[in-house]
Design an enzyme around this catalytic site. Structure first.
Site, PDB file in Angstrom:
ATOM      1  N   THR A 155       0.823  -1.216   0.000  1.00  0.00           N
ATOM      2  CA  THR A 155       0.000   0.000   0.000  1.00  0.00           C
ATOM      3  C   THR A 155       0.853   1.260   0.000  1.00  0.00           C
ATOM      4  O   THR A 155       0.390   2.324  -0.401  1.00  0.00           O
ATOM      5  CB  THR A 155      -0.925   0.018   1.223  1.00  0.00           C
ATOM      6  OG1 THR A 155      -0.129  -0.080   2.415  1.00  0.00           O
ATOM      7  CG2 THR A 155      -1.913  -1.131   1.187  1.00  0.00           C
ATOM      8  N   ARG A 195       9.140  -1.450   0.091  1.00  0.00           N
ATOM      9  CA  ARG A 195       9.993  -1.131   1.235  1.00  0.00           C
ATOM     10  C   ARG A 195      10.853  -2.336   1.583  1.00  0.00           C
ATOM     11  O   ARG A 195      10.348  -3.443   1.753  1.00  0.00           O
ATOM     12  CB  ARG A 195       9.164  -0.728   2.450  1.00  0.00           C
ATOM     13  CG  ARG A 195       8.466   0.606   2.297  1.00  0.00           C
ATOM     14  CD  ARG A 195       7.775   1.025   3.569  1.00  0.00           C
ATOM     15  NE  ARG A 195       7.001   2.239   3.368  1.00  0.00           N
ATOM     16  CZ  ARG A 195       6.179   2.757   4.272  1.00  0.00           C
ATOM     17  NH1 ARG A 195       6.035   2.162   5.453  1.00  0.00           N
ATOM     18  NH2 ARG A 195       5.507   3.854   4.008  1.00  0.00           N
ATOM     19  N   SER A 225       8.725   6.146   5.043  1.00  0.00           N
ATOM     20  CA  SER A 225       7.812   6.794   5.974  1.00  0.00           C
ATOM     21  C   SER A 225       8.363   6.849   7.399  1.00  0.00           C
ATOM     22  O   SER A 225       9.400   7.446   7.651  1.00  0.00           O
ATOM     23  CB  SER A 225       6.454   6.103   5.932  1.00  0.00           C
ATOM     24  OG  SER A 225       5.496   6.816   6.666  1.00  0.00           O
ATOM     25  N   HIS A 226       7.694   6.170   8.323  1.00  0.00           N
ATOM     26  CA  HIS A 226       8.048   6.229   9.738  1.00  0.00           C
ATOM     27  C   HIS A 226       9.052   5.147  10.130  1.00  0.00           C
ATOM     28  O   HIS A 226       9.409   5.048  11.299  1.00  0.00           O
ATOM     29  CB  HIS A 226       6.786   6.074  10.582  1.00  0.00           C
ATOM     30  CG  HIS A 226       5.990   4.846  10.242  1.00  0.00           C
ATOM     31  ND1 HIS A 226       5.321   4.717   9.052  1.00  0.00           N
ATOM     32  CD2 HIS A 226       5.775   3.689  10.913  1.00  0.00           C
ATOM     33  CE1 HIS A 226       4.717   3.547   9.012  1.00  0.00           C
ATOM     34  NE2 HIS A 226       4.983   2.893  10.124  1.00  0.00           N
ATOM     35  N   LYS A 243       7.916   4.618  -3.928  1.00  0.00           N
ATOM     36  CA  LYS A 243       6.486   4.535  -4.199  1.00  0.00           C
ATOM     37  C   LYS A 243       6.166   5.333  -5.454  1.00  0.00           C
ATOM     38  O   LYS A 243       6.644   6.463  -5.615  1.00  0.00           O
ATOM     39  CB  LYS A 243       5.694   5.090  -3.015  1.00  0.00           C
ATOM     40  CG  LYS A 243       4.183   5.083  -3.211  1.00  0.00           C
ATOM     41  CD  LYS A 243       3.439   5.476  -1.945  1.00  0.00           C
ATOM     42  CE  LYS A 243       3.620   6.927  -1.589  1.00  0.00           C
ATOM     43  NZ  LYS A 243       2.679   7.370  -0.526  1.00  0.00           N
ATOM     44  N   ASP A 297       6.254  12.657  10.782  1.00  0.00           N
ATOM     45  CA  ASP A 297       7.081  11.467  10.606  1.00  0.00           C
ATOM     46  C   ASP A 297       8.145  11.675   9.535  1.00  0.00           C
ATOM     47  O   ASP A 297       8.382  12.791   9.077  1.00  0.00           O
ATOM     48  CB  ASP A 297       6.205  10.260  10.281  1.00  0.00           C
ATOM     49  CG  ASP A 297       5.584  10.339   8.891  1.00  0.00           C
ATOM     50  OD1 ASP A 297       5.361  11.461   8.416  1.00  0.00           O
ATOM     51  OD2 ASP A 297       5.329   9.288   8.286  1.00  0.00           O
ATOM     52  N   ASP A 304       8.501  11.146   6.279  1.00  0.00           N
ATOM     53  CA  ASP A 304       8.221  11.807   5.002  1.00  0.00           C
ATOM     54  C   ASP A 304       7.155  12.878   5.094  1.00  0.00           C
ATOM     55  O   ASP A 304       6.727  13.428   4.086  1.00  0.00           O
ATOM     56  CB  ASP A 304       7.837  10.777   3.937  1.00  0.00           C
ATOM     57  CG  ASP A 304       6.537  10.056   4.243  1.00  0.00           C
ATOM     58  OD1 ASP A 304       6.194   9.924   5.433  1.00  0.00           O
ATOM     59  OD2 ASP A 304       5.852   9.614   3.295  1.00  0.00           O
ATOM     60  N   ASP A 348       3.909  12.839   6.137  1.00  0.00           N
ATOM     61  CA  ASP A 348       2.491  12.645   5.878  1.00  0.00           C
ATOM     62  C   ASP A 348       1.686  12.283   7.128  1.00  0.00           C
ATOM     63  O   ASP A 348       0.461  12.320   7.096  1.00  0.00           O
ATOM     64  CB  ASP A 348       2.263  11.604   4.772  1.00  0.00           C
ATOM     65  CG  ASP A 348       2.781  10.212   5.119  1.00  0.00           C
ATOM     66  OD1 ASP A 348       3.426  10.052   6.164  1.00  0.00           O
ATOM     67  OD2 ASP A 348       2.531   9.287   4.316  1.00  0.00           O
ATOM     68  N   ARG A 349       2.357  11.966   8.222  1.00  0.00           N
ATOM     69  CA  ARG A 349       1.647  11.637   9.457  1.00  0.00           C
ATOM     70  C   ARG A 349       1.831  12.738  10.492  1.00  0.00           C
ATOM     71  O   ARG A 349       2.762  13.537  10.417  1.00  0.00           O
ATOM     72  CB  ARG A 349       2.148  10.308  10.038  1.00  0.00           C
ATOM     73  CG  ARG A 349       1.920   9.121   9.128  1.00  0.00           C
ATOM     74  CD  ARG A 349       2.582   7.878   9.692  1.00  0.00           C
ATOM     75  NE  ARG A 349       2.552   6.792   8.724  1.00  0.00           N
ATOM     76  CZ  ARG A 349       1.922   5.636   8.909  1.00  0.00           C
ATOM     77  NH1 ARG A 349       1.279   5.406  10.023  1.00  0.00           N
ATOM     78  NH2 ARG A 349       1.951   4.702   7.981  1.00  0.00           N
ATOM     79  N   GLU A 362      -7.281   8.302   9.043  1.00  0.00           N
ATOM     80  CA  GLU A 362      -7.104   6.935   9.524  1.00  0.00           C
ATOM     81  C   GLU A 362      -6.391   6.964  10.861  1.00  0.00           C
ATOM     82  O   GLU A 362      -5.727   7.947  11.212  1.00  0.00           O
ATOM     83  CB  GLU A 362      -6.326   6.107   8.507  1.00  0.00           C
ATOM     84  CG  GLU A 362      -4.988   6.666   8.125  1.00  0.00           C
ATOM     85  CD  GLU A 362      -4.319   5.899   6.988  1.00  0.00           C
ATOM     86  OE1 GLU A 362      -5.038   5.183   6.261  1.00  0.00           O
ATOM     87  OE2 GLU A 362      -3.108   6.017   6.835  1.00  0.00           O
ATOM     88  N   GLU A 363      -6.536   5.881  11.593  1.00  0.00           N
ATOM     89  CA  GLU A 363      -6.020   5.836  12.959  1.00  0.00           C
ATOM     90  C   GLU A 363      -4.498   5.907  13.037  1.00  0.00           C
ATOM     91  O   GLU A 363      -3.951   6.259  14.075  1.00  0.00           O
ATOM     92  CB  GLU A 363      -6.495   4.567  13.657  1.00  0.00           C
ATOM     93  CG  GLU A 363      -6.189   3.266  12.935  1.00  0.00           C
ATOM     94  CD  GLU A 363      -4.728   2.887  12.910  1.00  0.00           C
ATOM     95  OE1 GLU A 363      -4.052   3.114  13.929  1.00  0.00           O
ATOM     96  OE2 GLU A 363      -4.265   2.374  11.881  1.00  0.00           O
ATOM     97  N   SER A 364      -3.803   5.603  11.941  1.00  0.00           N
ATOM     98  CA  SER A 364      -2.342   5.555  11.964  1.00  0.00           C
ATOM     99  C   SER A 364      -1.734   6.943  11.763  1.00  0.00           C
ATOM    100  O   SER A 364      -0.805   7.116  10.995  1.00  0.00           O
ATOM    101  CB  SER A 364      -1.823   4.575  10.909  1.00  0.00           C
ATOM    102  OG  SER A 364      -2.294   4.926   9.630  1.00  0.00           O
ATOM    103  N   LYS A 419      -2.093  11.746   2.750  1.00  0.00           N
ATOM    104  CA  LYS A 419      -2.243  12.293   4.089  1.00  0.00           C
ATOM    105  C   LYS A 419      -1.224  13.405   4.279  1.00  0.00           C
ATOM    106  O   LYS A 419      -0.200  13.446   3.590  1.00  0.00           O
ATOM    107  CB  LYS A 419      -2.099  11.197   5.145  1.00  0.00           C
ATOM    108  CG  LYS A 419      -0.821  10.394   5.068  1.00  0.00           C
ATOM    109  CD  LYS A 419      -0.768   9.335   6.159  1.00  0.00           C
ATOM    110  CE  LYS A 419      -1.253   7.996   5.763  1.00  0.00           C
ATOM    111  NZ  LYS A 419      -0.412   7.259   4.807  1.00  0.00           N
ATOM    112  N   ARG A 438      -1.480  -6.180  13.756  1.00  0.00           N
ATOM    113  CA  ARG A 438      -2.068  -5.011  14.402  1.00  0.00           C
ATOM    114  C   ARG A 438      -3.463  -5.351  14.900  1.00  0.00           C
ATOM    115  O   ARG A 438      -4.288  -5.894  14.175  1.00  0.00           O
ATOM    116  CB  ARG A 438      -2.109  -3.824  13.443  1.00  0.00           C
ATOM    117  CG  ARG A 438      -0.724  -3.240  13.248  1.00  0.00           C
ATOM    118  CD  ARG A 438      -0.709  -1.941  12.499  1.00  0.00           C
ATOM    119  NE  ARG A 438       0.633  -1.368  12.558  1.00  0.00           N
ATOM    120  CZ  ARG A 438       1.175  -0.633  11.606  1.00  0.00           C
ATOM    121  NH1 ARG A 438       0.505  -0.367  10.502  1.00  0.00           N
ATOM    122  NH2 ARG A 438       2.395  -0.146  11.751  1.00  0.00           N
TER     123      ARG A 438
END
Length: 542
Positions: free
Chosen positions: A16, A20, A111-112, A124, A276, A278, A280-281, A362-364, A375, A495
């Site tokens: 998704t 990675r 990402s993170h 990506k 984070d 990159d 986006d969070r 989203e929750e993440s 995001k 998770r």
């Protein structure tokens, strides 16, 4: 142009969030080149078009950027737009793809995930809408990677990526741009910067931002300090580093020690935030108060009228299935369509492109809107600041008001990391076809009323996504969701997500683990994770 002989590598299927792997995997001869060639093979629209390239600055970012530019020239791309120094946050890359009408973009990030020579790396492909490529494209990329026998590149010296302006490589133009400028202008067009600047100047309000030595540092300096007047000492860890300063660029309570320390002793009228690797969070904190991402997107939707860009109303909202149902309650009161999607921002992209939604989350630790197709961490932080500036309430007061009106959806996520992949998949297979009925039985103090595998049909294109997670619903209407994450690079990450609604104001300030204790205990007994994996507790709780 040079044609270099190669051979397929196993496991180059994008998840998704792209492909990675460990840095050492990407450093293998031909490994990165194979995957990039597969992108060019699978996306013929890039020929004669514009491609955006940039990443989060982690180890191997610059080398990979140079490789991609040379391969783009050999594969008929007309123009590459690249962030200076090879930097572009993921939200900024999405915005740039859209603003420059590019055919797509290659974003270099994990990402993170941790960085450095022994850390992780990722690539990506984002489509022309600025969002993550849909499944049809990632499937085509993977298929091309399985058949590859060569890749194309040009013999050229590395470009000067610190020099703004145009350069030439073979027949292709390369434009090196300021990675921050266009994004900062976009934020200024969405939010009331004058009101936010007045808020940040108030002596009784304290705001601190932690860039975690990742890509958002330069963005934070431009927006918060140069445009909004925040003292530079209230920005932490703003120099991007190859290994993120030895830390973990994941904005949650387990990894944001500097930010938590900065809030110590600060009064209630305060806000702290982190982003984070990159960009986006986001994580948002108030004094002695962690604001759960599920509550955050619900509160943003309920107060969207405070922000200039959303003052005229929202078309609709959406959340990922594991995210709590707090957003649904806001949507119901505002009479807005509310969509429940699988995890993965590409599912929101379809709804955004069709004009069905304006906000999503989203929750993440991810939230966003129709301004881009990713995001956006800094966007969420500016949204919070804009609401506080207009409402004149502290974050704690805003949450108290929100829960009084809508009730509280307690939420927590438990991550079990580095599990044997085969064993984790076996667990899910056993649950999809249990040897004995699970529904109707009592687990701990709760009876399981329903067990379903989440399937999603996109209302725009009717595409279908099966087995997107298992949902356990108990007699008190609490839920547990189980799914495997696709963002790790070692083993499997299992998770578990828990949520329970309460309209009892006496419970609103309970700790989530306390409020969810019965549901957590029920799932622990049902799944028997300790017996299966030898794990006594999760690796991370958020």
């Amino acid at each position: 142009m040079h044609v270099v002989a190669s051979h397929p590598f196993a496991g180059q299927q994008p998840g998704t969030s792209g492909l990675r792997k460990k840095v050492t995997v990407f450093q293998q001869p031909h490994y990165l080149e194979n995957f990039i060639q597969a992108v060019f093979t699978a996306v013929p629209a890039l020929v004669g078009a514009t491609l955006v390239v940039g990443g989060d600055g982690r180890f191997f970012n610059l080398q990979a950027t140079q490789t991609i530019i040379k391969m783009a020239a050999a594969n008929g791309v007309a123009k590459v737009i690249v962030g200076a120094g090879g930097l572009l946050s993921t939200p900024a890359a999405s915005a740039l793809i859209r603003q420059r009408h590019a055919a797509g973009g290659l974003i270099l990030s994990a990402s993170h995930n941790p960085g450095g020579a022994d850390g992780d790396f990722g690539v990506k492909f984002n489509s022309a809408n600025g969002g993550p490529a849909p499944a049809a494209v990632t499937d085509a990329i993977y298929a091309a990677s399985l058949e590859i026998d060569s890749y194309r590149t040009v013999a050229s010296a590395d470009l000067e990526l610190d020099k703004l302006g145009s350069q030439q490589i073979a027949a292709m133009q390369v434009e090196v741009v300021d990675p921050v400028a266009d994004y900062a202008e976009l934020m200024a067009s969405l939010f009331d910067f004058a009101a936010i600047a007045r808020l940040l100047a108030k002596p009784d309000f304290k705001f601190v931002f932690d860039a975690m030595h990742a890509v958002t540092g330069p963005y934070a300096e431009e927006i918060f300090t140069r445009r909004l007047g925040l003292p530079s000492q209230q920005l932490l860890n703003c120099q991007p580093q190859l290994d993120f300063g030895g830390g973990h660029p994941d904005p949650n309570l387990a990894h944001a020690g500097d930010l938590i320390a900065a809030l110590a002793g600060v009064g209630e009228f305060a806000l702290a935030a982190a982003s984070d690797g990159d960009g986006d969070r986001n994580m948002v904190l108030a004094s002695e108060l962690f604001i759960n991402p599920c509550d955050s997107i619900a509160l943003l939707a309920a107060n969207a009228h405070c922000v200039p860009a959303y003052r005229e109303g929202l078309a609709g909202v959406a959340r990922s299935m594991p995210t709590s149902r707090a957003l649904d309650r806001v949507a119901a009161k505002l009479q807005l369509p509310c969509y429940e999607t699988p995890t993965g921002w590409k599912y929101f992209g379809s709804l955004l492109d069709a004009g069905k939604i304006t906000l999503c989350g989203e929750e993440s630790f991810g939230s966003g809107s129709d301004h881009i197709r990713e995001k956006d961490g800094l966007w969420a932080v500016l949204f919070w600041l804009n609401i506080i500036a207009v409402r004149g309430l502290s974050p704690r007061q805003l949450l108290a008001e929100h829960w009084t009106e809508y009730g509280r959806d307690f939420f927590s996520r438990h991550d079990y990391e580095g599990l044997p992949s085969d064993d984790a998949r076996s667990l899910l297979a056993d649950l999809h076809q249990p040897s004995q009925p699970l529904v109707g039985r009592r687990w701990g103090a709760l009876t399981l009323l329903q067990l379903e595998s989440f399937t999603y049909t996109d209302p725009v294109d009717n595409s279908r996504a099966d087995k997107q997670g298992l949902i356990f619903t108990f007699e008190d209407d609490s839920r547990a969701v189980l799914r495997l994450s696709g963002t790790g690079t070692s083993g499997a990450t299992l998770r578990l997500y828990f949520d329970r609604y309460s309209s009892d104001s006496a419970q609103y300030w309970l700790a989530p683990q306390q409020a969810l204790a019965a549901t957590i205990a029920a799932i622990s007994e049902l799944l028997q994770l300790e017996q299966r994996f030898g794990r006594h507790h999760p690796d991370v709780i958020t």
